[in-house]
Design a protein around this motif. Structure first.
Motif, short mmCIF file in Angstrom:
data_model
loop_
_atom_site.label_atom_id
_atom_site.label_comp_id
_atom_site.label_asym_id
_atom_site.label_seq_id
_atom_site.Cartn_x
_atom_site.Cartn_y
_atom_site.Cartn_z
N GLU A 1 -49.10 -17.59 -33.04
CA GLU A 1 -48.56 -16.39 -33.67
C GLU A 1 -48.16 -15.36 -32.62
OE1 GLU A 1 -50.02 -12.97 -36.87
OE2 GLU A 1 -50.91 -14.99 -36.92
N TYR A 2 -48.98 -15.22 -31.58
CA TYR A 2 -48.64 -14.32 -30.49
C TYR A 2 -47.39 -14.80 -29.76
CZ TYR A 2 -53.37 -12.52 -31.20
OH TYR A 2 -54.50 -11.97 -31.75
N ALA A 3 -47.29 -16.12 -29.55
CA ALA A 3 -46.12 -16.68 -28.87
C ALA A 3 -44.86 -16.46 -29.68
CB ALA A 3 -46.34 -18.18 -28.63
N SER A 4 -44.97 -16.52 -31.00
CA SER A 4 -43.80 -16.33 -31.85
C SER A 4 -43.20 -14.94 -31.66
CB SER A 4 -44.18 -16.55 -33.32
OG SER A 4 -43.05 -16.49 -34.14
N TYR A 5 -44.04 -13.93 -31.51
CA TYR A 5 -43.53 -12.58 -31.27
C TYR A 5 -42.86 -12.48 -29.91
CZ TYR A 5 -45.83 -10.76 -35.43
OH TYR A 5 -46.19 -10.51 -36.74
N ILE A 6 -43.42 -13.15 -28.91
CA ILE A 6 -42.85 -13.09 -27.56
C ILE A 6 -41.45 -13.72 -27.53
CG2 ILE A 6 -43.08 -14.00 -25.21
CD1 ILE A 6 -46.10 -13.70 -25.50
N PHE A 7 -41.31 -14.88 -28.16
CA PHE A 7 -40.06 -15.63 -28.05
C PHE A 7 -39.00 -15.20 -29.06
CE2 PHE A 7 -43.14 -18.75 -26.24
CZ PHE A 7 -42.61 -18.76 -24.95
N ASN A 8 -39.37 -14.42 -30.08
CA ASN A 8 -38.41 -14.05 -31.11
C ASN A 8 -38.12 -12.56 -31.18
OD1 ASN A 8 -37.85 -16.63 -32.84
ND2 ASN A 8 -40.06 -16.63 -32.51
N GLY A 9 -38.83 -11.77 -30.41
CA GLY A 9 -38.68 -10.33 -30.50
C GLY A 9 -37.33 -9.80 -30.11
N TYR A 10 -36.53 -10.60 -29.43
CA TYR A 10 -35.21 -10.15 -28.98
C TYR A 10 -34.07 -10.83 -29.73
CZ TYR A 10 -35.60 -14.63 -26.62
OH TYR A 10 -35.78 -15.96 -26.37
N LYS A 11 -34.37 -11.69 -30.72
CA LYS A 11 -33.34 -12.52 -31.35
C LYS A 11 -32.65 -11.79 -32.51
CE LYS A 11 -35.08 -17.10 -30.11
NZ LYS A 11 -35.49 -18.41 -30.62
N ASP A 12 -31.34 -11.97 -32.60
CA ASP A 12 -30.57 -11.40 -33.70
C ASP A 12 -30.76 -12.17 -35.00
OD1 ASP A 12 -29.56 -9.47 -32.03
OD2 ASP A 12 -27.78 -10.63 -31.48
N SER A 13 -31.36 -13.36 -34.93
CA SER A 13 -31.57 -14.16 -36.14
C SER A 13 -32.61 -13.53 -37.07
CB SER A 13 -32.02 -15.58 -35.77
OG SER A 13 -33.22 -15.54 -35.00
N LEU A 14 -33.42 -12.61 -36.55
CA LEU A 14 -34.37 -11.89 -37.40
C LEU A 14 -33.64 -10.82 -38.19
CD1 LEU A 14 -37.34 -11.33 -34.92
CD2 LEU A 14 -36.91 -13.30 -36.38
N CYS A 15 -34.20 -10.48 -39.35
CA CYS A 15 -33.59 -9.43 -40.18
C CYS A 15 -34.07 -8.06 -39.70
CB CYS A 15 -33.94 -9.65 -41.65
SG CYS A 15 -33.19 -8.44 -42.74
N TRP A 16 -33.25 -7.42 -38.87
CA TRP A 16 -33.60 -6.11 -38.32
C TRP A 16 -33.10 -4.98 -39.20
CZ3 TRP A 16 -37.03 -6.06 -34.55
CH2 TRP A 16 -37.14 -7.17 -33.72
N ASN A 17 -32.31 -5.31 -40.23
CA ASN A 17 -31.73 -4.26 -41.06
C ASN A 17 -31.97 -4.57 -42.53
OD1 ASN A 17 -30.25 -2.16 -42.14
ND2 ASN A 17 -28.27 -3.11 -41.74
N CYS A 18 -33.09 -4.11 -43.05
CA CYS A 18 -33.36 -4.20 -44.49
C CYS A 18 -32.99 -2.84 -45.08
CB CYS A 18 -34.84 -4.49 -44.75
SG CYS A 18 -35.48 -5.93 -43.90
#
Length: 414
Positions: free
Chosen positions: A241-258
């Protein structure tokens, strides 16, 4: 000189073997101790189940039929093995007639429950997804007089409700949790839970789909998307779970605009406006009929002018969550909104904090009903309802207080 080097290599190899052997012996001893403790727990639980069946259930009564909806692929296909090893023996020893139905696909649990007949209780053997499907199938039924109490055997990868009803853990604690869940069913200890009804908002020319029902949460945003990816990092074990935040915190594939609009009505303790007629129960629930009739307050004469008021809130965030809650004895929908923007360091830091302490979003709205109108309805956007993914669309969410009866530990109230 060569002799000295050879002696050094021999000592080093012997040291490696001794360390490896010590590690093997340590974990072997730990495993043996765990197995011994589990055997002791199961022996005591089996004796208790037999004793209860012999002393409580009348001899001239037919065995109580319970239907188990088992998701065999839950928890990486471990659910079936754990059910057969720790749960099924206790149910049989208590004198129950157990009918096991295995799900074969997504949505199968809903279909099973919608057409189920002749049973006296339903037991869900799986995780949050299977529980949510079962509740949805149960509340979609049109025979209001035929509601079943639900048992939850937390055998899935995520067991939010199961961990609420019974304390969880790993190893011995997990087996103890399953035993407690089974004994709650056998002893007929129950509680009622609030349910969220999620209905799509459609245009007049569209045919509405059936509602979905949820028990724990509705989530949307970057933090939810990150958690959904954590199993990709299985190589990191308990740190995935900690690794997931490290590797995905910069990705545009996450929904940053709800972003969107909320139209909501305030909480209400009960009045003529929000009165929902409860079904008349024409059958006993489980082993024995209830000794007391339900005493309900007549709400038809109560008036609450604020109950029909509609408020509106525009929001923009990367972290959105709705969950059922209780405030001052009144059931509510608690709507939490996180910050609008996070830097990479802030996102990873906040994610790690949630991994340790759980997520507790600031509550900005308390409501009884909510209409969620997303600003952007994109097929790539995902709304998680009890951990199951749905396309982000306009929906109406209604809180149904004390809607479903669950088996629980005797000290759990409400």
């Amino acid at each position: 000189m060569q002799r000295i080097i050879k002696i050094g290599k021999t000592l080093r190899n012997n040291w490696k073997k001794s360390v490896f052997g010590a590690v093997v012996l340590f974990y072997g001893a730990a495993t043996a101790k765990e197995k011994y403790e589990i055997n002791i727990l199961m022996q005591a639980a089996c004796k208790e189940a037999v004793s209860y069946g012999d002393s409580v259930i009348p001899i001239d009564r037919n065995p109580t039929l319970v239907t188990v909806i088992l998701n065999p692929v839950a928890n990486k296909r471990k659910a079936k093995k754990d059910f057969e090893k720790y749960c099924e023996p206790l149910l049989h020893l208590a004198g129950l007639q157990v009918d096991v139905i295995q799900t074969t696909s997504e949505g199968h649990a809903k279909e099973i429950v919608e057409t189920l007949r002749g049973t006296e209780a339903i037991i869900v053997a799986g995780g949050d997804g299977t529980v949510s499907e079962t509740v949805t199938g149960l509340l979609r039924r049109n025979d209001n007089a035929n509601r079943f109490p639900l048992g939850v055997l937390p055998l899935g990868r995520t067991n939010t409700l199961g961990n609420t009803l019974f304390p969880g853990g790993d190893g011995v604690l997990r087996v103890k949790q399953l035993i407690q869940a089974c004994m709650a069913i056998i002893e007929n200890n129950t509680t009622v839970k609030n349910v969220m009804k999620i209905e799509p908002i459609v245009n007049e020319d569209e045919v509405p789909s059936k509602p979905v029902y949820a028990l724990t949460s509705i989530e949307w945003g970057a933090f939810r998307d990150t958690l959904a990816k954590k199993d990709k990092y299985w190589i990191y074990g308990p740190l995935r779970e900690y690794a997931s935040y490290i590797f995905n915190g910069y990705k545009d594939s996450l929904c940053w605009n709800c972003s969107g609009t909320l139209r909501y009505t305030p909480p209400c303790s009960g009045c003529s406006n929000c009165l929902r007629k409860k079904p008349e129960i024409k059958r006993k629930w489980f082993f024995m009929p209830s000794n007391q009739a339900a005493q309900e307050t007549d709400l038809t004469s109560l008036q609450n002018p604020e109950c029909t008021m509609t408020n509106e809130l525009c929001f923009k965030t990367c972290d959105f969550k709705i969950k059922p809650n209780v405030t001052d004895g009144i059931p509510i929908l608690s709507i939490g909104l996180g910050k609008n923007q996070y830097s990479y360091i802030e996102f990873v830091s906040e994610g790690w904090n949630r991994a340790r302490n759980g997520d507790d979003l600031p509550e900005v709205v308390k409501a009884r009903t909510v209409e969620l109108q997303p600003l952007d309805s994109n097929k790539d956007l995902v709304l998680a309802i009890d951990q199951e993914e749905f396309e982000v669309k306009p929906v109406k969410i209604t809180l149904l207080p004390n809607m479903v009866k669950f088996f629980c530990r005797s000290e759990v109230k409400g």
